[in-house]
Design a protein around this motif. Structure first.
Motif, PDB file in Angstrom:
ATOM      1  N   ALA A   6      12.325  -8.902 -15.178  1.00 14.40           N
ATOM      2  CA  ALA A   6      11.177  -9.523 -14.511  1.00 14.40           C
ATOM      3  C   ALA A   6      10.010  -9.734 -15.454  1.00 14.40           C
ATOM      4  O   ALA A   6       9.374 -10.767 -15.439  1.00 14.40           O
ATOM      5  CB  ALA A   6      10.769  -8.678 -13.331  1.00 14.40           C
ATOM      6  N   PHE A   7       9.753  -8.747 -16.330  1.00 15.08           N
ATOM      7  CA  PHE A   7       8.488  -8.900 -17.050  1.00 15.08           C
ATOM      8  C   PHE A   7       8.515  -9.898 -18.191  1.00 15.08           C
ATOM      9  O   PHE A   7       7.619 -10.739 -18.253  1.00 15.08           O
ATOM     10  CB  PHE A   7       7.888  -7.548 -17.408  1.00 15.08           C
ATOM     11  N   PRO A   8       9.560  -9.920 -19.033  1.00 14.81           N
ATOM     12  CA  PRO A   8       9.500 -10.990 -20.041  1.00 14.81           C
ATOM     13  C   PRO A   8       9.646 -12.367 -19.426  1.00 14.81           C
ATOM     14  O   PRO A   8       9.002 -13.319 -19.844  1.00 14.81           O
ATOM     15  CB  PRO A   8      10.660 -10.677 -20.985  1.00 14.81           C
ATOM     16  N   MET A   9      10.467 -12.464 -18.358  1.00 12.31           N
ATOM     17  CA  MET A   9      10.650 -13.756 -17.716  1.00 12.31           C
ATOM     18  C   MET A   9       9.378 -14.192 -17.011  1.00 12.31           C
ATOM     19  O   MET A   9       9.089 -15.379 -16.919  1.00 12.31           O
ATOM     20  CB  MET A   9      11.800 -13.686 -16.714  1.00 12.31           C
ATOM     21  N   GLY A  10       8.629 -13.210 -16.493  1.00 14.44           N
ATOM     22  CA  GLY A  10       7.350 -13.550 -15.860  1.00 14.44           C
ATOM     23  C   GLY A  10       6.418 -14.200 -16.851  1.00 14.44           C
ATOM     24  O   GLY A  10       5.749 -15.198 -16.557  1.00 14.44           O
ATOM     25  N   ILE A  11       6.368 -13.632 -18.062  1.00 19.40           N
ATOM     26  CA  ILE A  11       5.498 -14.214 -19.099  1.00 19.40           C
ATOM     27  C   ILE A  11       5.975 -15.620 -19.427  1.00 19.40           C
ATOM     28  O   ILE A  11       5.173 -16.554 -19.543  1.00 19.40           O
ATOM     29  CB  ILE A  11       5.530 -13.325 -20.358  1.00 19.40           C
ATOM     30  N   LEU A  12       7.296 -15.782 -19.532  1.00 17.82           N
ATOM     31  CA  LEU A  12       7.833 -17.119 -19.817  1.00 17.82           C
ATOM     32  C   LEU A  12       7.478 -18.074 -18.696  1.00 17.82           C
ATOM     33  O   LEU A  12       7.141 -19.239 -18.920  1.00 17.82           O
ATOM     34  CB  LEU A  12       9.352 -17.039 -19.993  1.00 17.82           C
ATOM     35  N   PHE A  13       7.514 -17.544 -17.456  1.00 19.97           N
ATOM     36  CA  PHE A  13       7.170 -18.367 -16.306  1.00 19.97           C
ATOM     37  C   PHE A  13       5.716 -18.838 -16.402  1.00 19.97           C
ATOM     38  O   PHE A  13       5.423 -20.021 -16.182  1.00 19.97           O
ATOM     39  CB  PHE A  13       7.383 -17.551 -15.032  1.00 19.97           C
ATOM     40  N   PHE A  14       4.824 -17.926 -16.758  1.00 15.26           N
ATOM     41  CA  PHE A  14       3.418 -18.330 -16.903  1.00 15.26           C
ATOM     42  C   PHE A  14       3.284 -19.379 -17.996  1.00 15.26           C
ATOM     43  O   PHE A  14       2.527 -20.337 -17.871  1.00 15.26           O
ATOM     44  CB  PHE A  14       2.539 -17.125 -17.236  1.00 15.26           C
ATOM     45  N   ARG A  15       4.014 -19.160 -19.084  1.00 14.59           N
ATOM     46  CA  ARG A  15       3.926 -20.099 -20.206  1.00 14.59           C
ATOM     47  C   ARG A  15       4.368 -21.489 -19.772  1.00 14.59           C
ATOM     48  O   ARG A  15       3.740 -22.481 -20.102  1.00 14.59           O
ATOM     49  CB  ARG A  15       4.796 -19.579 -21.351  1.00 14.59           C
ATOM     50  N   CYS A  16       5.458 -21.531 -19.013  1.00 18.39           N
ATOM     51  CA  CYS A  16       5.955 -22.843 -18.573  1.00 18.39           C
ATOM     52  C   CYS A  16       5.020 -23.440 -17.539  1.00 18.39           C
ATOM     53  O   CYS A  16       4.772 -24.650 -17.554  1.00 18.39           O
ATOM     54  CB  CYS A  16       7.354 -22.703 -17.996  1.00 18.39           C
ATOM     55  N   GLY A  17       4.511 -22.597 -16.645  1.00 17.49           N
ATOM     56  CA  GLY A  17       3.603 -23.116 -15.633  1.00 17.49           C
ATOM     57  C   GLY A  17       2.364 -23.729 -16.252  1.00 17.49           C
ATOM     58  O   GLY A  17       1.799 -24.697 -15.742  1.00 17.49           O
ATOM     59  N   ALA A  18       1.941 -23.179 -17.391  1.00 21.62           N
ATOM     60  CA  ALA A  18       0.731 -23.674 -18.038  1.00 21.62           C
ATOM     61  C   ALA A  18       0.892 -25.100 -18.534  1.00 21.62           C
ATOM     62  O   ALA A  18      -0.105 -25.785 -18.750  1.00 21.62           O
ATOM     63  CB  ALA A  18       0.350 -22.758 -19.191  1.00 21.62           C
ATOM     64  N   MET A  19       2.144 -25.552 -18.695  1.00 25.90           N
ATOM     65  CA  MET A  19       2.344 -26.919 -19.188  1.00 25.90           C
ATOM     66  C   MET A  19       1.953 -27.960 -18.145  1.00 25.90           C
ATOM     67  O   MET A  19       1.840 -29.138 -18.450  1.00 25.90           O
ATOM     68  CB  MET A  19       3.818 -27.141 -19.537  1.00 25.90           C
ATOM     69  N   PHE A  20       1.803 -27.528 -16.889  1.00 31.89           N
ATOM     70  CA  PHE A  20       1.560 -28.488 -15.825  1.00 31.89           C
ATOM     71  C   PHE A  20       0.085 -28.759 -15.594  1.00 31.89           C
ATOM     72  O   PHE A  20      -0.260 -29.549 -14.736  1.00 31.89           O
ATOM     73  CB  PHE A  20       2.196 -27.998 -14.516  1.00 31.89           C
ATOM     74  N   SER A  21      -0.782 -28.079 -16.294  1.00 28.74           N
ATOM     75  CA  SER A  21      -2.210 -28.305 -16.094  1.00 28.74           C
ATOM     76  C   SER A  21      -2.792 -28.816 -17.396  1.00 28.74           C
ATOM     77  O   SER A  21      -2.577 -28.226 -18.454  1.00 28.74           O
ATOM     78  CB  SER A  21      -2.887 -27.000 -15.683  1.00 28.74           C
ATOM     79  N   ASP A  22      -3.507 -29.927 -17.316  1.00 27.68           N
ATOM     80  CA  ASP A  22      -4.044 -30.481 -18.560  1.00 27.68           C
ATOM     81  C   ASP A  22      -5.008 -29.510 -19.215  1.00 27.68           C
ATOM     82  O   ASP A  22      -5.060 -29.400 -20.431  1.00 27.68           O
ATOM     83  CB  ASP A  22      -4.701 -31.829 -18.310  1.00 27.68           C
ATOM     84  N   SER A  23      -5.752 -28.743 -18.396  1.00 25.52           N
ATOM     85  CA  SER A  23      -6.696 -27.788 -18.998  1.00 25.52           C
ATOM     86  C   SER A  23      -5.960 -26.744 -19.809  1.00 25.52           C
ATOM     87  O   SER A  23      -6.405 -26.347 -20.883  1.00 25.52           O
ATOM     88  CB  SER A  23      -7.504 -27.084 -17.923  1.00 25.52           C
ATOM     89  N   PHE A  24      -4.809 -26.310 -19.271  1.00 24.46           N
ATOM     90  CA  PHE A  24      -4.079 -25.268 -19.990  1.00 24.46           C
ATOM     91  C   PHE A  24      -3.401 -25.822 -21.231  1.00 24.46           C
ATOM     92  O   PHE A  24      -3.270 -25.132 -22.235  1.00 24.46           O
ATOM     93  CB  PHE A  24      -3.059 -24.584 -19.079  1.00 24.46           C
ATOM     94  N   VAL A  25      -2.960 -27.076 -21.161  1.00 17.04           N
ATOM     95  CA  VAL A  25      -2.381 -27.670 -22.367  1.00 17.04           C
ATOM     96  C   VAL A  25      -3.469 -27.791 -23.432  1.00 17.04           C
ATOM     97  O   VAL A  25      -3.239 -27.491 -24.609  1.00 17.04           O
ATOM     98  CB  VAL A  25      -1.768 -29.047 -22.053  1.00 17.04           C
ATOM     99  N   VAL A  26      -4.664 -28.190 -23.004  1.00 17.25           N
ATOM    100  CA  VAL A  26      -5.766 -28.315 -23.957  1.00 17.25           C
ATOM    101  C   VAL A  26      -6.098 -26.948 -24.548  1.00 17.25           C
ATOM    102  O   VAL A  26      -6.358 -26.822 -25.742  1.00 17.25           O
ATOM    103  CB  VAL A  26      -6.995 -28.934 -23.258  1.00 17.25           C
ATOM    104  N   ALA A  27      -6.048 -25.921 -23.703  1.00 16.80           N
ATOM    105  CA  ALA A  27      -6.448 -24.588 -24.161  1.00 16.80           C
ATOM    106  C   ALA A  27      -5.257 -23.779 -24.646  1.00 16.80           C
ATOM    107  O   ALA A  27      -5.358 -22.566 -24.790  1.00 16.80           O
ATOM    108  CB  ALA A  27      -7.145 -23.852 -23.027  1.00 16.80           C
TER     109      ALA A  27
END
Lengths: 1062, 219
Positions: free
Chosen positions: A534-555
């Motif tokens: 759960a925990f490494p995959m959770g981090i990967l999940f956050f990382r992938c989720g961040a690709m969907f927001s332009d603010s997060f891609v910028v940051a």
């Protein structure tokens, strides 16, 4: 499993991903459809009869006003460069330098005028030339083909001029040669690619410009100056060199004006602007804000200039120039004529009539284009086309109505306001049409995009399944089937209850999909809990989720280090929570209720602290995106040559060189520590002597490159040679090193002290005599030899031995040597001070490996040695993307380090392949290093085995020596079970590809779902392109790394068989 | 498991949550120009003070871990001083970790430090009250089967929830919504506070539901 199937399987998986990327790209990055039709004089765009008869000879659609034109394109002529403000007392280097424009505009307000010239993004030179000649909007994909310009297929201004018998002479940027092959009457092309060369193009043009103008053998003359743009790329706008360049342009324009005749129109235009750092390519205000200056010796404008210069879109130049020169407007033009240049010298009424006629022609041409375009493609929305059609037909109707009431040029006074309103209706139509085109010329192919997405997703799944195959067990069925079956009805019941209470209608589809989602969640929950994922995959999940927001891609440059730090902290926290860090409780501790830590914990904590510090320090090397205006780019990004302070320059230079030397020393001492530096093979010799030589070459190159341009005087020529020779020497040495590594990757020194007599048939192993030897040298040998040694010890005699120095770390040594060589190459491609970032990269990778080893070996002794846990792979990849940003990159086009293409190549490149490879290697440096180093995740725990057992030995002296020897197997454990070794490599590669693929999938989905998002061309599409290119580079490097390990394995096998034979 | 003790825990936790809420609601009546977002630093101070005072008072009143021995006054003083030093050190440690996670190094030092103080109040102070300045006991509590009473279980849950809340609080910072609460460190401190309150509510409920499984080792 054999060796080859592993590599082949991984290659096959990579191919699956590549196919998915390709399919998606073909759907996502389509170009606008180019129409093959072209305008001609005989087109039925009938001008009103009264005007048609009065067309002077040589005119096509409208009366020709100028028989000749000179178009001077000054690349990257920002509007601020052309503006002249006499009130400014202390202008910046780029301000108030083009005085001649100001003088002409004030002295002859009806002859000259300055405009703001709005370029359409993308603001790369080739796209702008396309836009300036076709009058259309080039699309995003063309940016990628900037290296090799392709001939323009669409109807364009030059084709029209040539078609109508005008002689077009060109001089300057050779991009035009590719775009308009064989179109020019005469041409003088100069190489454009070397951005460091400020003068070749400009001096070449100046040499030919005035003779050509005076000879009179031309109708249209185009001169494309590149010096200003190159100066911006090399020094930035705020630099004395820019002042020199602009002054030169000013002088050029001044004398050019004197050479012009009365029938000549002079246009001075910038194709795009530049940012504060001198770059361009995007769509920021500074990049699209160029300048246009118009001048003729005869009066051109009806009235004086407005207070503030008018802003006109770049495409407007095309219909204006076409009609002024009396040639048809190019077929696909969507620009609007610049009305004030058609005012002539008559009164306002005749001026209005003239303007009306050109607007009419322009509108008819645009309407014709839109109609034929909508026949070919369906991407322009039908209702908007309908609306445009209505606008057009009503305007045309009124126009014909009006013309019937007009006799000759006599207009009844009551019609004058109607003239004005009609002009504005045409204007409105043309602007609307342009807006519609701009809006929808990003055309997608949804089925292909979905197909690509599915292919990537299924490849990800495949990677995951294949990497977990070995882990299947009994409880699989239990958690796979029972829990989902249980959770599905529970979810459905909850939804049903909610609906009962909220009195809303119950949709069967909704309920069933809800149940399905919940049951799937239940499946994943129990499955993951079981795998402890759960925990490494959770981090990967956050990382992938961040690709969907332009603010997060910028940051993202800040998000990735945050996630990496969180992952490592969580890992330590989890180990602590599970009690792995504490000594198993004895009765004494239980009594007190205390727990105490193992000894390794301090080591682990130090490593984690070091990692966090590295992560934090690496954030000092970030490049900026324009979306974050308060951001300042790191000072380390600029080359040393741009430093003005000599002392600081020298200090930084010395530091960089010391760092290189330190790196070589560290690598050599690591190899020496593991005994890999004792052999006299060519590879070891290369490590001993070649590495310092490489460093010397790099240091010399940096010294030459960072010295001031003019300070060396007579040595200039020598410097020119040195700048080319030193990097080439590094390339040569590094390739020699890599070749040696491939040919003979063994860094093992076998000390054979066996008696040559045939009395001993099988070889056997003992330990070297001295304590020093024992500390620094690891004797390794095959199991069979140990067995025979046992019997030898029993006999308790002789010390004869084969000592294989460095056999225990032979795989890692090859990888470390390869990584160091690659590191040198990549550092050479970056600016000098980014080598600090590379140092951080190596340190961080080292620390990550040690943390991984410690958690795997020392703290979880029950863990499988042949399986690399997910958290290690994910943290490895997070570090890779973190250092993408920390080596001064951003996933946007202006941030690409184009300079890397000229390291070692002073002149223009013949092919596009070499510069593409150099720039690509520069951009994806961290991807390359981490992907090649990926097998280290598997090998490192085995390498570190020795130090641990050694420590144990110090504590427990009484241990039997033989056992000690058994513990020193290190990487030979891998050799002992070749099947498992291959499987482990395969699983590691698949895990790596899975994590990479998950990130890619997130990018692809983001680009697909958000394709109509405001930020898609600015954020998501570049991010997707960089991510997919990064995936390709990473996967290829991963294959290379794994193949290298396999190659070493082959070499080790043959080495052993040789040993057996002897 | 005594039901009464769980009820006492619930009461204490509700009081703590109330203190947090009051720290946001009361000061506008007493201080001019106070608002949660506008004068965020003041709120952090007020909130930390409230929670700290309440924790100490509750500790003195409830005495969850009565020690059988009576200690001398000097011993108590030295223990108190030790607690102060530990608290200060935890503030510094939190500050360092926050900076390593990406907070600005030189600018906004006050904000970062006060946020570290708030986090320490939610986590370290409770540890100090319950366990005293005894690192070994802390280590023991924060492992899988380390809790020895419902108070320690509650400590586990609230501390973890606070830190998790602060971690999630960092997520909205890069978003381009231009809201006043996206400014550093407001979202993080609010996240930590919400996490703390959630932990306070969750802890008694979780203990109640898992009372069968929770068999604390007796000392």
């Amino acid at each position: 499993m054999q060796r080859w199937p592993v590599v082949l399987f991984l290659a096959w998986v990579c191919f699956l991903f590549f196919a998915g990327i390709g399919l998606f790209m073909s759907g996502f990055l389509l170009t606008r459809i180019e129409l093959a039709s072209s305008s001609s004089c005989s087109d039925p765009l009938v001008p009103p009869p009264w005007e048609r008869q009065s067309l002077p000879p040589g005119s096509c659609w409208a009366p020709q006003r100028f028989s000749k034109a000179v178009l001077v394109i000054i690349d990257a002529l920002h509007f601020e460069f052309a503006r002249f403000d006499p009130a400014k007392t202390s202008p910046l280097p780029y301000e108030n330098k083009l005085g001649v424009l100001h003088q002409l505009a004030t002295a002859q307000p009806r002859h000259a005028r300055l405009y703001r010239f709005r370029a359409d993004p993308p603001t790369a030179t080739m796209q702008r030339i396309k836009g300036l000649t076709t009058g259309s909007l080039p699309t995003f994909i063309d940016v990628g083909s900037n290296f090799a310009s392709y001939a323009i297929q669409e109807d364009n201004l030059l084709a029209q001029l040539v078609q109508n018998g005008r002689r077009v002479v060109f001089m300057g940027d050779d991009t035009w040669e590719g775009l308009f092959p064989k179109k020019f009457f005469r041409s003088y092309f100069f190489p454009s690619f070397n951005v460091k060369d400020l003068h070749t193009v400009d001096d070449g043009i100046l040499q030919h410009l005035y003779p050509t103008v005076d000879s009179g053998e031309w109708d249209v003359l185009i001169a494309h100056f590149l010096g200003v743009d190159h100066c911006g790329h090399k020094h930035g706008p705020d630099h004395p060199e820019m002042a020199k360049k602009l002054t030169q342009m000013n002088e050029m324009l001044r004398s050019l004006v004197d050479h012009l005749g009365n029938d000549t129109l002079l246009l001075v235009a910038g194709d795009h602007g530049m940012t504060e750092t001198g770059d361009h390519g995007g769509d920021s205000e500074k990049e699209v804000n160029a300048a246009l200056f118009v001048y003729s010796r005869t009066p051109l404008f009806g009235s004086g200039p407005p207070e503030e210069p008018e802003t006109i879109p770049q495409v407007n130049l095309v219909p204006t120039v076409a009609l002024l020169l009396g040639v048809p407007i190019p077929y696909s033009n969507i620009g609007e004529v610049m009305a004030d240049m058609f005012a002539g010298d008559g009164d306002t009424v005749s001026a209005a009539l003239q303007q009306l006629s050109v607007y009419h022609i322009n509108a008819k041409q645009v309407d014709r284009f839109l109609q034929s375009y909508s026949l070919v493609a369906q991407d322009l929305p039908a209702e908007q086309l309908q609306h445009l059609q209505e606008l057009f037909s009503s305007a045309v109707e009124e126009h014909t109505q009006l013309l019937t009431q007009v006799q000759g040029t006599m207009v009844p006074p009551e019609l004058e306001p109607r003239l004005g309103s009609l002009i504005s209706r045409f204007q409105h139509y043309l602007r609307e049409a342009r807006a519609v085109c701009t809006q929808s010329w990003a055309r997608f192919h949804p089925p292909r995009m979905v197909g690509g997405c599915i292919l990537i997703a299924s490849s990800c799944l495949l990677c995951y399944m294949a990497s977990e195959l070995a882990m299947s067990s009994q409880s699989f069925c239990h958690s796979c089937l029972l829990y989902p079956l249980f959770w599905g009805p529970v979810g459905a019941a909850v939804l049903w209850l909610v609906h009962v209470f909220t009195q809303e209608g119950l949709d069967l589809l909704l309920v069933s999909s809800w149940a399905a989602a919940v049951s799937q969640l239940g499946f994943f929950w129990h499955w993951w809990a079981w795998l402890g994922l759960a925990f490494p995959m959770g981090i990967l999940f956050f990382r992938c989720g961040a690709m969907f927001s332009d603010s997060f891609v910028v940051a993202e440059a800040r998000v990735t280090p945050f996630l990496l730090a969180s992952l490592v902290m969580l890992l330590v926290g989890k180990l602590h929570w599970d009690g792995r860090l504490t000594v198993p409780e004895g009765p004494k501790q239980q009594l007190l209720g205390f727990s105490s830590y193992r000894r390794e914990i301090w080591y682990l904590l130090c490593l984690v602290a070091m990692l966090l510090v590295c992560v934090r320090l690496s954030s000092f090397f970030h490049q900026c995106r324009e979306e974050i205006p308060q951001c300042r780019p790191s000072v380390f990004l600029s080359p040393l040559a741009s430093l003005r302070n000599t002392r600081a320059k020298n200090l930084f230079y010395l530091l960089c060189v010391a760092l290189l030397a330190g790196l070589v020393y560290a690598v050599q001492s690591w190899l020496r520590h593991y005994g890999n530096l004792n052999s006299s093979g060519p590879l070891v010799l290369f490590v001993r002597w070649g590495f310092p030589l490489v460093v010397l070459c790099i240091a010399c190159y940096w010294a030459v490159a960072s010295s001031a341009d003019d300070s060396l005087g007579k040595l200039q020529e020598l410097v020119q040679v040195a700048v080319v020779v030193f990097p080439r020497a590094v390339y040569g040495l590094a390739s020699v090193g890599l070749l040696l590594l491939l040919c003979n990757p063994m860094t093992v020194f076998a000390k054979d002290t066996r008696e040559s007599a045939g009395s001993i048939v099988t070889p056997y192993l003992g330990v070297p005599g001295s304590e020093v030897d024992f500390l620094h040298v690891i004797p390794q040998i095959y199991k069979r030899m140990q067995e025979s040694q046992k019997s030898w010890l029993e006999r308790g005699s002789c010390r004869a031995t084969i000592a294989a120095y460095g056999l225990g770390s032979v795989y890692s040594a090859a990888l470390v040597i390869a990584l160091t060589l690659l590191g040198f190459l990549l550092m050479l491609l970056h600016s000098e001070r980014l080598s600090f970032a590379f140092l951080l990269l190596f340190v961080e990778a080292f620390v990550l490996l040690h943390i991984h080893t410690l958690t795997l070996i020392a703290l979880i002794p029950v863990g499988e040695p042949f399986s690399v846990p997910w958290y290690a792979v994910i943290s490895w990849l997070l570090a890779a993307s973190q250092f993408f940003y920390s080596t001064g990159h951003q996933p946007i086009f202006p941030a690409i380090h184009w300079n890397a293409a000229f390291v070692g190549f002073h002149l223009d490149h013949n092919t596009n392949l070499l510069p593409a490879v150099l720039v690509g290697a520069n951009t994806f440096a961290s991807h390359i290093l981490f992907a090649v180093g990926c097998p280290l995740l598997l090998l490192w725990p085995f390498v570190c085995e020795m130090s641990n057992s050694q420590r144990k030995k110090l504590k427990k002296e009484s241990r039997e020596e033989l056992q000690e020897v058994e513990e020193h197997m290190m990487e030979m454990r891998l050799r002992e079970s070749p099947e498992e070794f291959s499987t482990a490599l395969l699983r590691l590669g698949l895990k790596y590809l899975f994590v990479l693929g998950a990130q890619l999938l997130a990018c692809v989905c983001a680009a697909m779902i958000l394709r109509r998002h405001l930020m898609v061309w600015k954020v998501f599409a570049p991010k997707f392109l960089f991510e997919s290119l990064g995936f390709v580079v990473s996967s290829i490097c991963l294959l290379l790394g794994i193949s290298l390990v396999m190659r070493v394995d082959c070499a080790v096998s043959s080495w052993f068989s040789q040993l057996q034979l002897r | 498991m005594r039901e009464a003790e769980v009820r006492r825990l619930l009461g204490a936790n509700l009081l703590r949550a109330l203190a947090v809420i009051l720290s946001a609601l009361l000061p506008p009546f007493l201080l001019d120009g106070f608002s949660l977002l506008g004068t965020h630093l003041t709120w952090i101070c007020v909130c930390s003070l409230c929670v700290a005072t309440l924790n100490i008072v509750l500790h003195l009143v409830l005495k969850p871990n009565q020690s059988p021995k009576r200690r001398s006054f000097a011993h108590k003083i030295s223990r108190f001083l030790k607690c102060c030093i530990y608290f200060f050190m935890s503030c510094i440690l939190f500050h360092a970790i926050i900076v390593l996670y990406g907070a600005p190094l030189i600018e906004l030092v006050t904000e970062t430090f006060l946020f570290a103080v708030l986090l320490s109040t939610f986590t370290t102070l409770q540890c100090l009250c319950l366990l005293g300045p005894n690192i070994q006991a802390w280590i023991r509590v924060f492992s899988k089967n380390g809790a020895m009473s419902i108070w320690e279980s509650s400590l586990q849950i609230t501390s973890m929830c606070s830190i998790l809340g602060a971690w999630f609080g960092a997520f909205p910072i890069p978003l381009d919504w231009d809201r006043p609460w996206q400014v550093w460190p407001i979202s993080c401190s609010l996240g930590a506070t919400f996490g703390y309150m959630a932990g306070l509510i969750i802890a008694p409920l979780w203990i109640h539901w898992n009372r069968k499984q929770l068999t604390y080792k007796s000392r």
